[in-house]
Design a protein around this motif. Structure first.
Motif, PDB file in Angstrom:
ATOM      1  N   ASP A 222       1.685  -6.063   5.165  1.00  0.00           N
ATOM      2  CA  ASP A 222       2.857  -6.493   5.099  1.00  0.00           C
ATOM      3  C   ASP A 222       2.994  -7.758   4.125  1.00  0.00           C
ATOM      4  N   ALA A 223       4.632  -8.096   3.724  1.00  0.00           N
ATOM      5  CA  ALA A 223       4.888  -8.519   2.549  1.00  0.00           C
ATOM      6  C   ALA A 223       4.603  -8.698   1.044  1.00  0.00           C
ATOM      7  N   VAL A 224       4.479  -7.000   0.846  1.00  0.00           N
ATOM      8  CA  VAL A 224       3.933  -7.175  -0.447  1.00  0.00           C
ATOM      9  C   VAL A 224       4.356  -7.501  -1.687  1.00  0.00           C
ATOM     10  N   LYS A 225       5.589  -8.196  -2.012  1.00  0.00           N
ATOM     11  CA  LYS A 225       6.380  -8.637  -2.440  1.00  0.00           C
ATOM     12  C   LYS A 225       6.263  -9.873  -2.893  1.00  0.00           C
ATOM     13  N   HIS A 226       5.092 -10.466  -2.463  1.00  0.00           N
ATOM     14  CA  HIS A 226       4.471 -12.187  -2.525  1.00  0.00           C
ATOM     15  C   HIS A 226       3.035 -11.942  -3.327  1.00  0.00           C
ATOM     16  N   ILE A 227       2.810 -10.787  -3.068  1.00  0.00           N
ATOM     17  CA  ILE A 227       1.624 -10.473  -3.468  1.00  0.00           C
ATOM     18  C   ILE A 227       1.685 -10.169  -4.679  1.00  0.00           C
ATOM     19  N   ASP A 228       0.447 -10.651  -6.107  1.00  0.00           N
ATOM     20  CA  ASP A 228       0.441  -9.787  -7.246  1.00  0.00           C
ATOM     21  C   ASP A 228      -0.527  -8.008  -7.013  1.00  0.00           C
ATOM     22  N   TYR A 229       0.495  -7.742  -7.503  1.00  0.00           N
ATOM     23  CA  TYR A 229       0.541  -6.071  -6.891  1.00  0.00           C
ATOM     24  C   TYR A 229      -0.959  -5.385  -7.449  1.00  0.00           C
TER      25      TYR A 229
ATOM     26  N   PHE B   4      -4.016   6.270   5.134  1.00  0.00           N
ATOM     27  CA  PHE B   4      -2.884   6.238   5.030  1.00  0.00           C
ATOM     28  C   PHE B   4      -2.169   5.100   5.277  1.00  0.00           C
ATOM     29  N   THR B   5      -1.545   4.483   3.615  1.00  0.00           N
ATOM     30  CA  THR B   5      -1.101   2.748   3.834  1.00  0.00           C
ATOM     31  C   THR B   5       0.407   2.859   3.234  1.00  0.00           C
ATOM     32  N   VAL B   6       1.303   2.336   4.205  1.00  0.00           N
ATOM     33  CA  VAL B   6       2.112   1.869   3.655  1.00  0.00           C
ATOM     34  C   VAL B   6       2.764   0.394   3.555  1.00  0.00           C
ATOM     35  N   GLY B   7       3.891   0.369   2.461  1.00  0.00           N
ATOM     36  CA  GLY B   7       3.681  -0.966   2.274  1.00  0.00           C
ATOM     37  C   GLY B   7       5.158  -1.966   2.500  1.00  0.00           C
ATOM     38  N   GLU B   8       5.087  -3.137   3.257  1.00  0.00           N
ATOM     39  CA  GLU B   8       6.510  -3.175   3.002  1.00  0.00           C
ATOM     40  C   GLU B   8       6.580  -4.395   2.024  1.00  0.00           C
ATOM     41  N   TYR B   9       7.762  -3.807   0.784  1.00  0.00           N
ATOM     42  CA  TYR B   9       8.097  -4.059   0.093  1.00  0.00           C
ATOM     43  C   TYR B   9      10.606  -4.816   0.023  1.00  0.00           C
ATOM     44  N   TRP B  10      10.164  -5.603   0.356  1.00  0.00           N
ATOM     45  CA  TRP B  10      11.721  -5.768   1.451  1.00  0.00           C
ATOM     46  C   TRP B  10      12.949  -6.048   0.244  1.00  0.00           C
ATOM     47  N   SER B  11      13.559  -5.240  -0.028  1.00  0.00           N
ATOM     48  CA  SER B  11      14.407  -5.013  -1.105  1.00  0.00           C
ATOM     49  C   SER B  11      14.802  -3.639  -0.981  1.00  0.00           C
TER      50      SER B  11
ATOM     51  N   ASP C  47      16.789  -3.445  -4.138  1.00  0.00           N
ATOM     52  CA  ASP C  47      17.056  -2.669  -4.838  1.00  0.00           C
ATOM     53  C   ASP C  47      15.810  -1.683  -5.655  1.00  0.00           C
ATOM     54  N   LEU C  48      16.658  -0.177  -5.800  1.00  0.00           N
ATOM     55  CA  LEU C  48      15.822   0.682  -6.451  1.00  0.00           C
ATOM     56  C   LEU C  48      15.187   0.805  -7.953  1.00  0.00           C
ATOM     57  N   ASN C  49      15.153  -0.318  -8.755  1.00  0.00           N
ATOM     58  CA  ASN C  49      14.232  -0.380  -9.211  1.00  0.00           C
ATOM     59  C   ASN C  49      13.269  -1.041  -9.213  1.00  0.00           C
ATOM     60  N   VAL C  50      13.512  -2.190  -8.366  1.00  0.00           N
ATOM     61  CA  VAL C  50      12.694  -3.069  -8.192  1.00  0.00           C
ATOM     62  C   VAL C  50      11.410  -2.055  -7.221  1.00  0.00           C
ATOM     63  N   LEU C  51      12.058  -1.695  -6.573  1.00  0.00           N
ATOM     64  CA  LEU C  51      10.633  -0.618  -5.777  1.00  0.00           C
ATOM     65  C   LEU C  51      10.065   0.547  -6.474  1.00  0.00           C
ATOM     66  N   LYS C  52      10.553   1.251  -7.032  1.00  0.00           N
ATOM     67  CA  LYS C  52      10.449   2.254  -7.724  1.00  0.00           C
ATOM     68  C   LYS C  52       8.637   1.688  -8.790  1.00  0.00           C
ATOM     69  N   LYS C  53       9.820   0.682  -9.273  1.00  0.00           N
ATOM     70  CA  LYS C  53       8.354  -0.375 -10.505  1.00  0.00           C
ATOM     71  C   LYS C  53       7.088  -0.589  -9.547  1.00  0.00           C
ATOM     72  N   TYR C  54       7.266  -1.052  -8.596  1.00  0.00           N
ATOM     73  CA  TYR C  54       6.550  -1.112  -7.435  1.00  0.00           C
ATOM     74  C   TYR C  54       5.557   0.036  -7.674  1.00  0.00           C
ATOM     75  N   VAL C  55       6.064   1.068  -7.009  1.00  0.00           N
ATOM     76  CA  VAL C  55       5.280   2.592  -6.658  1.00  0.00           C
ATOM     77  C   VAL C  55       4.506   2.753  -8.014  1.00  0.00           C
ATOM     78  N   GLU C  56       5.275   2.449  -9.404  1.00  0.00           N
ATOM     79  CA  GLU C  56       4.598   2.371 -10.507  1.00  0.00           C
ATOM     80  C   GLU C  56       3.277   1.907 -11.095  1.00  0.00           C
TER      81      GLU C  56
ATOM     82  N   PHE D 223       0.139   3.644  -2.510  1.00  0.00           N
ATOM     83  CA  PHE D 223       0.652   4.183  -0.737  1.00  0.00           C
ATOM     84  C   PHE D 223       1.750   4.343  -1.014  1.00  0.00           C
ATOM     85  N   ASN D 224       2.930   4.548   0.604  1.00  0.00           N
ATOM     86  CA  ASN D 224       3.759   4.585   0.373  1.00  0.00           C
ATOM     87  C   ASN D 224       4.470   2.861   0.337  1.00  0.00           C
ATOM     88  N   ILE D 225       5.602   3.075   0.473  1.00  0.00           N
ATOM     89  CA  ILE D 225       6.283   2.023   0.220  1.00  0.00           C
ATOM     90  C   ILE D 225       7.478   2.850   1.606  1.00  0.00           C
TER      91      ILE D 225
END
Length: 475
Positions: free
Chosen positions: A232-239, A258-265, A267-276, A282-284
């Motif tokens: 939950d809420a991975v955008k609010h926690i140090d990656y 198997f893990t999936v994170g909720e990064y609510w945005s 903005d594709l660029n924001v999600l791409k950066k988090y994955v990288e 894990f998945n988003i």
């Protein structure tokens, strides 16, 4: 086998303690239609007791076992019922991923005096007061558990901030300043710094906090026999925290987890950066794709279906994408309300369940309905799409995105899907493979009667009604 997830809850489930039993009663039939992974709601005791959905975390170790916050059970049932339901799901070859909330805690047992500065809600880097003391709800003693499983007690030094001063009865965002504290830096930049979300904000820069959360994660994985997590809420926690945490869990347990994170945005660029930044650990959830579906439902025939994949995570990192139509946060009345209604939801589900990109997640509220929102169940329709995914959604994919109101695709294992948001629908000649020449296809949805025979060149003329979906599968 195609992984197919179901989010097995919605926000307004009754607080009757019956949800784990409901799971036990239905896991066999879910497995039979093709659900092989269940995302279960937060199972531990929340600050709101039996009315808490689990996101206001009180005690991570209390899975409905201790008399705390007014009851032994949680909203969903008791620990024994939870463990039994998971065991039954495993018997039916369903993996379990647990929703975990590590960003915040609620329902503290006592207050402490803490040094803070008040910050602006729209820019948490902007301090709008000098340093002073507040009375914060930061002491978690867990008397009802009496040190079973862990003797760790949470205190103010394990947090970064709160939103309530008990002394002045004031609501604001208070950043702790003692021990040289401050917001975590590697978080989303919304509101200047989006470390703080709600309640009492957990400080994952604290070594003792990280050690305790890893200890808890290993305990939880073992005691509940978990197969993965929804973060939950991975955008609010140090990656770096979750990157290390999940890899440590995998290393110790020697399980895939198997893990999936909720990064609510959106903005594709924001999600791409988090994955990288997390090294694809894990998945988003593909939030931009959800918003494309939402726009499609609102704009109807004015939406160009050729743009469904535009600026989506599946367009760049399909292997790290979990696709969804709706969830508990987007349903009516919730903070992120953006519900894809029944006028388009089956078209959206056709898209995520039959294509090769991403791992689809079916929403409990779409499948079983949401009585509180007067949302009718789509179970009968979704079962047909799930069968198509389970039996036919394999092999090479061919796309036919040439018309703004009529698009289609095929899979060379014997599937051809079409969706239309136009009034008249239409027909597309699509290739399913020369090896299927002479074979007969029928529309598994039942929306189009009759049969289609594949030509010698591997093509077939597949049709769909207006504002509808069709999934043609080999007989």
């Amino acid at each position: 086998m195609n992984r197919t997830i179901m989010q097995f809850f919605e926000w307004y489930l009754p607080s009757d303690g019956g949800h784990w039993n409901f799971l036990k009663e239905h896991s066999k039939e879910l497995s039979e239609v093709g659900i092989n992974t269940l995302w279960l709601p937060p199972a531990y005791k929340g600050g709101g007791g039996i009315n808490d959905t689990g996101y206001g975390v009180y005690d991570l170790y209390d899975l409905g076992e201790f008399d705390q916050k007014g009851a032994v059970r949680t909203k969903y049932g008791t620990k024994d019922q939870y463990i039994e339901a998971i065991a039954d799901a495993h018997k039916n070859k369903i993996e379990i991923i647990a929703d975990i909330v590590l960003n915040q805690k609620g329902g503290a047992d006592d207050t402490q005096w803490v040094k803070v500065v008040k910050v602006a809600p729209s820019n948490r880097n902007n301090k709008i007061s000098g340093e002073y003391d507040i009375k914060a709800w930061t002491k978690f003693n867990f008397v009802g558990r009496n040190n079973k499983y862990s003797d760790f007690k949470w205190s103010w030094e394990h947090f970064n901030g709160v939103d309530w001063d008990e002394n002045k009865k004031e609501s604001a965002i208070f950043e702790f300043t003692g021990l040289s504290k401050g917001w975590d830096s590697d978080v989303d930049s919304e509101n200047g710094n989006y470390d703080y979300l709600m309640l009492t904000d957990v400080d994952v820069s604290s070594t003792v906090v990280c050690e305790e959360l890893l200890k808890w994660g290993l305990w939880y994985t073992e005691i509940a026999n978990l197969d993965g997590f929804r973060l939950d809420a991975v955008k609010h926690i140090d990656y770096e925290f979750f990157n290390k945490w999940i890899n440590d869990i995998r290393k110790v347990t020697k399980k895939e987890m198997f893990t999936v994170g909720e990064y609510w945005s959106a903005d594709l660029n924001v999600l791409k950066k988090y994955v990288e930044d997390t090294n694809h650990a894990f998945n988003i959830f593909d939030v931009p794709l959800h918003y494309n579906f939402f726009s499609s439902a609102k704009e109807k025939e004015n939406y160009d279906l050729r743009g469904l994949m535009s600026n989506t995570l599946i367009s760049c990192y399909p292997e790290n994408s979990v696709t969804f139509v709706n969830n508990h946060d987007t349903q009516p009345g919730q903070s992120l309300e953006s519900f894809v209604d029944n006028s388009f939801s089956l078209l959206a589900y056709t898209f995520i369940l039959t294509r090769q990109e991403g791992i689809p997640c079916v929403f409990f509220g779409d499948y079983y309905g949401i009585p509180n929102n007067n949302i009718a169940p789509l179970k009968d329709h979704l079962d047909k799409l799930l069968k198509a995914r389970k039996d036919f959604a394999y092999g090479w994919q061919h796309d036919y995105f040439d018309d703004a109101h009529l698009v289609g695709w095929t899979r060379e294992n014997g599937l051809a899907a079409l969706i239309s948001n136009g009034e008249n629908g239409g027909c597309i000649k699509m290739f399913v493979g020369e090896k299927l020449s002479g074979k007969t296809f029928v529309d598994i949805t039942g929306n189009i009667p009759g049969e289609i025979k594949i030509a010698e060149d591997g093509n077939g003329d597949f049709t769909v009604n207006g504002n509808s979906h069709s999934v043609w599968c080999i007989v």
